[in-house]
Design an enzyme around this catalytic site. Structure first.
Site, mmCIF file in Angstrom:
data_model
loop_
_atom_site.group_PDB
_atom_site.id
_atom_site.type_symbol
_atom_site.label_atom_id
_atom_site.label_comp_id
_atom_site.label_asym_id
_atom_site.label_seq_id
_atom_site.Cartn_x
_atom_site.Cartn_y
_atom_site.Cartn_z
ATOM 1 N N ASP A 52 -140.092 114.180 55.697
ATOM 2 C CA ASP A 52 -140.849 115.597 55.667
ATOM 3 C C ASP A 52 -141.231 115.788 57.143
ATOM 4 O O ASP A 52 -141.123 114.872 57.929
ATOM 5 C CB ASP A 52 -142.084 115.466 54.761
ATOM 6 C CG ASP A 52 -141.678 115.124 53.327
ATOM 7 O OD1 ASP A 52 -140.946 115.735 52.940
ATOM 8 O OD2 ASP A 52 -142.445 114.633 52.715
ATOM 9 N N TYR A 110 -140.567 101.941 54.198
ATOM 10 C CA TYR A 110 -141.556 102.725 54.806
ATOM 11 C C TYR A 110 -142.626 102.064 55.474
ATOM 12 O O TYR A 110 -143.104 101.367 54.622
ATOM 13 C CB TYR A 110 -141.832 103.972 53.925
ATOM 14 C CG TYR A 110 -141.057 105.307 53.667
ATOM 15 C CD1 TYR A 110 -140.882 106.392 54.720
ATOM 16 C CD2 TYR A 110 -140.156 105.236 52.641
ATOM 17 C CE1 TYR A 110 -140.136 107.218 54.609
ATOM 18 C CE2 TYR A 110 -139.126 106.146 52.522
ATOM 19 C CZ TYR A 110 -139.181 107.156 53.480
ATOM 20 O OH TYR A 110 -138.146 108.102 53.330
#
Length: 260
Positions: A52, A110
């Site tokens: 994002d 992540y």
């Protein structure tokens, strides 16, 4: 024709995410422009996944098919000479034509970083969420355990998610605390790195998990409530979406023969 697999590191602060958008300034746009300037080919790269706006990456794999005969050892330097300084290609190698960066990915990790020191670090501010108020880190670690395994992660997915299934598997999740920058006789708690490894992730999934865990650390949720939040399959049950600045794609793993 050759199928080239590359890795790119980027600071996502100034970009609208990885994937090309109609009016966006994205990492994909910059990479494809650099390839065009180098080879004259107008092509679309395939990445292991999207990030994002404002999210970073330490090793985002991407591949593309090219007719260029530029030697492998020249690709990274040649592309980096045509890229902004906050986007750096670090690896290039040839893989079978059947290789697909997104479909071939088996595990993704992540990392989310929180600075829990009293004052922000001006040198790391673009890569961290600064949280100067005391956190119960032990409770956050206990809450993190509840996301392990295969679950429906609707509670931790953006309401805008278009995926037909929200079932994902989290293989590993842990926190590491770096106290090297803590001042003596202070309320500094250090820099908290949370690593989450899964089969795949939904839009905003890691950021919502982290927003929920921050609420646990603040005492707004109990650690055991995370299990109930997950089971509710309701975005409204979870905490807020944590800021993008603290999130980075850390690694992507493939089968042995094409391990990215």
């Amino acid at each position: 024709m050759r199928n080239l697999l590359m890795k790119v590191n980027y600071d996502g602060t100034n970009y609208d995410g990885f994937q090309t958008q109609p009016k966006g300034n994205t990492i994909q746009d910059r990479l494809e422009q650099a390839i065009f300037h180098l080879t004259g080919e107008e092509l679309k790269i395939i990445a292991s996944g999207r990030t994002d706006a404002g999210v970073h990456a330490y090793g985002q794999p991407f591949n593309f098919v090219t007719s260029s005969q530029i030697p492998l050892e020249r690709w990274c330097l040649a592309l980096n000479a045509r890229l902004p300084q906050d986007i750096v290609v670090t690896e290039a190698r040839e893989v079978p034509l059947s290789f697909h960066s997104r479909r071939g990915a088996k595990r993704k990790t992540y990392r989310y970083t929180i600075s829990a020191n009293r004052f922000p670090d001006p040198f790391q501010r673009r890569w961290q969420l600064h949280h100067p108020v005391k956190l119960d880190i032990s409770a956050m670690q206990q809450g993190l355990i509840h996301i392990l395994g295969t679950h429906d992660f609707t509670s931790f997915a953006s309401r805008k998610s278009t995926k037909t299934s929200h079932v994902r598997t989290i293989f590993e999740a842990h926190m590491e605390i770096d106290r090297t920058m803590c001042r003596s006789d202070s309320t500094d708690q250090g820099v908290i790195h949370t690593y989450i490894t899964g089969s795949g992730f939904l839009q905003h999934m890691v950021r919502i998990i982290m927003g929920t865990l921050i609420n646990v650390g603040e005492g707004k949720f109990q650690a055991d409530e995370v299990a109930g939040i997950l089971a509710a399959c309701d975005r409204a049950a979870a905490g807020p979406t944590a800021m993008a600045s603290g999130l980075a794609l850390w690694s992507v793993e493939y089968d042995d023969q094409t391990n990215g």
